[in-house]
Design a protein around this motif. Structure first.
Motif, PDB file in Angstrom:
ATOM      1  N   LYS A   1       0.850  -1.179   0.000  1.00 56.92           N
ATOM      2  CA  LYS A   1       0.000   0.000   0.000  1.00 56.92           C
ATOM      3  C   LYS A   1       0.898   1.245   0.000  1.00 56.92           C
ATOM      4  N   THR A   2       0.584   2.179  -0.867  1.00 58.87           N
ATOM      5  CA  THR A   2       1.380   3.407  -0.971  1.00 58.87           C
ATOM      6  C   THR A   2       0.462   4.611  -0.858  1.00 58.87           C
ATOM      7  N   ALA A   3       0.813   5.510   0.042  1.00 58.89           N
ATOM      8  CA  ALA A   3       0.037   6.736   0.238  1.00 58.89           C
ATOM      9  C   ALA A   3       0.967   7.930   0.165  1.00 58.89           C
ATOM     10  N   VAL A   4       0.406   9.074  -0.185  1.00 57.46           N
ATOM     11  CA  VAL A   4       1.148  10.325  -0.139  1.00 57.46           C
ATOM     12  C   VAL A   4       0.593  11.139   1.030  1.00 57.46           C
ATOM     13  N   TYR A   5       1.508  11.706   1.832  1.00 58.33           N
ATOM     14  CA  TYR A   5       1.119  12.407   3.049  1.00 58.33           C
ATOM     15  C   TYR A   5       1.645  13.836   2.984  1.00 58.33           C
ATOM     16  N   PHE A   6       0.730  14.796   3.067  1.00 61.88           N
ATOM     17  CA  PHE A   6       1.066  16.218   3.041  1.00 61.88           C
ATOM     18  C   PHE A   6       0.927  16.766   4.461  1.00 61.88           C
ATOM     19  N   GLU A   7       1.994  17.374   4.959  1.00 63.38           N
ATOM     20  CA  GLU A   7       1.919  17.968   6.299  1.00 63.38           C
ATOM     21  C   GLU A   7       1.174  19.298   6.297  1.00 63.38           C
ATOM     22  N   GLY A   8       1.084  19.943   5.147  1.00 67.97           N
ATOM     23  CA  GLY A   8       0.349  21.192   5.074  1.00 67.97           C
ATOM     24  C   GLY A   8       0.497  21.842   3.714  1.00 67.97           C
ATOM     25  N   VAL A   9      -0.637  22.246   3.119  1.00 62.10           N
ATOM     26  CA  VAL A   9      -0.655  22.950   1.835  1.00 62.10           C
ATOM     27  C   VAL A   9      -1.627  24.111   1.971  1.00 62.10           C
ATOM     28  N   TYR A  10      -1.138  25.332   1.731  1.00 63.25           N
ATOM     29  CA  TYR A  10      -2.032  26.490   1.848  1.00 63.25           C
ATOM     30  C   TYR A  10      -2.378  27.029   0.473  1.00 63.25           C
TER      31      TYR A  10
END
Length: 795
Positions: free
Chosen positions: A99-108
């Motif tokens: 399983k592969t996910a992309v994780y964003f800590e923060g995008v404004y």
């Protein structure tokens, strides 16, 4: 058994290194385009002409401050708009079973993420962390394209500088179909004594397969010296397409307790294994400490009452904008600690993970805050537009992500909510508090409430929905409120800098008042002009009343944008701490007949300067802050006077002195004997540059930063506080100048320029590493100044 555990730990450490990392940094080699491009989501789109960059990235800070920019005074007049990011990456063929996910800590803000042309969703709130499952859309053994559209064009959406773009880290999360959930491990301590602590580990495990899975969940605890402190295995049967929370209670002997003075950290190595083969593992840092809040004893950490000397901070990093580089976040915490603060409020949103990690490691208590508004907004395009649909997801993201940080001692659910007088606000506060307590019951909940000129008791029903009542600028109401509601625990969530002594007294003399958080601990971008002083004849008023361009930031902080502690910072620290006992500065003289006017959040401009040549023979005011009973003042060895500086005098005094160049010395007295002294020396013309880097080496990872302080000095090495000459910055070798600054919030030159004027004799350059090793040389020059070069090693 101990030996076996140590051998097992070593084996597992090697196992983790040899296998593919569960969490891989995904910041490198992105392409960026500022503007709209309707076809950029397509995997076949040609982006070869786009700018190449590494994250984190804030495009607003790269632009020009301009009065016509739509962000306005609140956003610091920086540009915003729409932009795109794209990254091409290869997925190994053997990832098909994972399983592969992309994780964003923060995008404004208002980000939409695409993988190979397929939209994964839109996430409005710019301060939440979020992830998407990539697995169904990946091309294995081939190249894949992730594209992110960021829309910060709807202005105004913030009351302060927000930044624009993917301003925090991005990660790839790579797991087995049977794995620990994102933010799936929650750790708390049930019982603590000097002999033992019971650590409760709750882990959500997920089975994304079509078959029953019999697994073992193992929790291995390491103490701060990397020795094994406890271990437990639990066998679990997971039905197809199901999840389960596994609870484990582990006894830790002679626990090392986390505190601001001794921030001891433990590690929990969490493993999921099947038939003795590890299929997933993660490491969670945590601390063992107890929290207790009562009206009788206030806030007790590990059984000891602590008074909070707190400061509010926004998320920006000055000339770096919103970009949350790990080193920038760590330095921010270092500055706060060095200034005497023991607590911080993340006004008014969840901070970066790096900031919280630094608070854990360095020992800074955190009030973690979620929102600036609920259903009723403060700006046309702010979070109120999304609250009803998104509040639960965003609140869960904050609490699940942050719950293991020992530095966090309290949750805040809002700030000066506009509808706070409406009965529905009581229901909303109860709803938010209830949601947090579904996840975490170990910490109290507050929000910041301001009076607005109404009878304060009308907020009693709203405050009753909180465990601790947050007062903005109304701590003077605390004694009468305590009489009316004796069980109420109070914290001042915002205060004026000029009220430091008054608030300190209220905190010290009332057990039910646990502390004060000044607005603010540090200067920040946006809310342009708050904290300013001005001359008579200039446009009066507060930052919401008039446009004060070129002001593009807030000057109400104890610490300025380059890290210099203003005199108020020394005074506040002296009130709460014993490390600093004597300080001297000079009140800025006003050019007659003009007067210096103050605003609500300002303090009178006071400087570490005895260089006022235009006032020779005229009276100037010298401020001395002292924890000694008395102080004496000398000028060029001549005794000028002695004054008391006890609590009755608010630990400070003012001497009126006819200015003459030379050496000004203040001496603290105890038992009528001179103890320590501080001096200010008149500076001559600035002829030399002094460079001082915060470190000598930098990591060649494209992420690391070194801060270089620049001072203009005279021939004898004395800082000239009046020097404002232009400085030029040149860099050679594997590094870039990421930002330059001088702390002057009326200087609207771009922060990415290789040139900057000094201000009060100071400036700052921030160097960012590249991915290459070698020597980095930074040269600073200026007219009439001998150029200076500083060498940094990039490893």
């Amino acid at each position: 058994m101990l030996l076996l555990c140590m051998l097992l730990l070593n084996f597992l450490s090697l196992h983790a290194q040899e296998n593919l990392k569960r969490k891989q940094l995904f910041d490198d080699d992105w392409r960026f385009f500022l503007g709209e491009e309707t076809k950029a989501s397509s995997e076949n789109f040609n982006d070869k002409d786009w700018r190449e960059l590494d994250l984190p990235h804030d495009w607003s800070i790269e632009g020009k401050v301009h009065p016509k920019n739509a962000t306005g005074a609140g956003g610091g007049y920086f540009p915003a708009g729409v932009a795109w990011y794209r990254k091409t990456f290869t997925v190994p063929d053997n990832w098909k079973t994972k399983k592969t996910a992309v994780y964003f800590e923060g995008v404004y803000m208002n980000s939409e993420v695409f993988i190979n042309g397929k939209s994964l969703g839109v996430y409005p709130y710019g301060y939440s962390s979020f992830s998407y499952d990539l697995s169904p859309h990946l091309k294995y053994g081939e190249q894949n394209v992730i594209a992110v559209r960021v829309d910060n064009s709807q202005q105004m959406n913030s009351r302060w500088y927000s930044g624009s773009g993917i301003y925090r880290h991005v990660w790839l999360i790579h797991t087995d179909p049977v794995h620990i959930a994102q933010w799936g491990t929650g750790i708390s301590t049930d019982k603590i004594s000097p002999k033992k602590a019971i650590v409760r580990v709750e882990t959500k495990v997920i089975n994304e397969t079509e078959s029953l899975q019999e697994i073992t969940v193992t929790a291995l605890i390491q103490n701060p010296t990397s020795k094994t402190s406890g271990r437990q295995e639990t066998k679990v049967a997971l039905s197809p397409k199901s999840e389960k929370v596994v609870t484990q209670l582990i006894q830790v002997s002679h626990p090392a307790l986390w505190s601001p003075q001794q921030p001891f950290l433990y590690k929990a190595l969490m493993q999921v294994s099947k038939q003795k083969k590890i299929i997933d593992e993660s490491i969670v840092d945590f601390g063992i400490r107890s929290l207790k809040f009562t009206a009788e004893n206030g806030f007790q950490l590990n059984g000891k009452t602590i008074k909070l000397n707190g400061g509010c901070v926004h998320h920006d990093n000055g000339s770096l904008g919103a970009a949350a580089f790990d080193r920038a976040e760590q330095r921010k915490v270092e500055l706060l600690k060095a200034s005497g603060f023991n607590a911080v409020r993340t006004s008014h949103n969840p901070p970066s993970e790096a900031f919280l990690d630094a608070c854990d490691q360095l020992g800074l208590l955190v009030m973690d805050e979620s929102f600036d508004c609920w259903k009723v907004g403060k700006n046309k395009y702010d979070y109120s537009n999304y609250f009803n649909a998104w509040w639960k997801r965003d609140l869960q993201a904050m609490v699940l992500r942050d719950r293991n940080h020992p530095s966090i001692f309290m949750w805040s659910i809002g700030n000066e909510i506009p509808e706070r007088e409406d009965p529905d606000a009581v229901n909303t506060a109860g709803m938010l508090s209830e949601e947090i307590k579904k996840i975490d019951t170990s910490r109290p909940i507050t929000s910041a409430i301001v009076n607005g000129g109404k009878n304060w008791d009308i907020f009693d029903p709203l405050m009753a929905q909180h465990d601790v009542a947050g007062y903005n600028y109304n701590l003077d109401k605390a004694p009468q409120d305590h009489t009316r509601v004796p069980s109420r625990i109070i914290v001042q969530t915002e205060s004026y800098p000029k009220d430091a002594f008054k608030n300190w007294q209220l905190v010290q003399k009332n057990n039910y008042v646990i502390g004060d958080f000044v607005w603010t601990a540090m200067d920040y971008l946006g809310e342009s002009g708050i904290g300013r002083n001005y001359y008579s004849g200039e446009v009066p008023g507060e930052h919401w009343e008039n446009d004060f361009f070129p002001w593009h930031g807030a000057y109400c902080g104890d610490i300025d944008l380059i890290g210099w502690r203003k005199p108020i910072a020394h005074y506040r620290s002296m009130l709460y701490n014993e490390k600093e006992k004597l300080y001297m500065a000079v009140r800025e003289p006003a050019p007659e007949p003009l007067e210096i006017k103050q605003t609500w959040w300002s303090v009178y401009p006071t400087w570490e300067s005895w260089t006022w040549p235009e006032y020779t023979g005229k009276n100037v005011e010298v401020e001395v802050y002292s924890k000694y009973p008395k102080v004496r003042l000398y000028l060029n060895g001549q005794f000028l006077g002695e004054k008391e500086t006890g609590e009755k005098q608010e630990f400070k005094t003012v001497f009126v002195v006819p200015y003459a160049s030379g050496i000004l010395k203040a001496v603290g007295l105890a038992n009528e004997e001179e103890q320590e002294s501080v001096t200010l020396k008149t500076a001559g013309e600035a002829v030399q540059i002094k460079l001082a880097a915060d470190r000598k080496e930098i990591k060649a990872d494209g992420q690391d930063l070194i801060y270089i302080a620049v001072e203009l000095r005279d021939r004898e090495g004395v800082l000239n506080p009046n020097a404002e000459g232009r400085l030029n910055f040149k860099i050679e070798g594997p590094g870039i100048i990421q930002g330059v600054d001088n702390a002057n919030l009326k200087d609207f030159e771009t922060y990415q320029s290789p040139t900057r004027k000094a201000w009060h004799g100071r400036a700052l350059a921030i160097v960012r590493s590249t991915h290459e090793k070698g020597e980095v040389k930074v040269t600073v020059s200026g007219d009439g100044l001998q150029p200076q070069t500083l060498t940094i090693t990039s490893n």
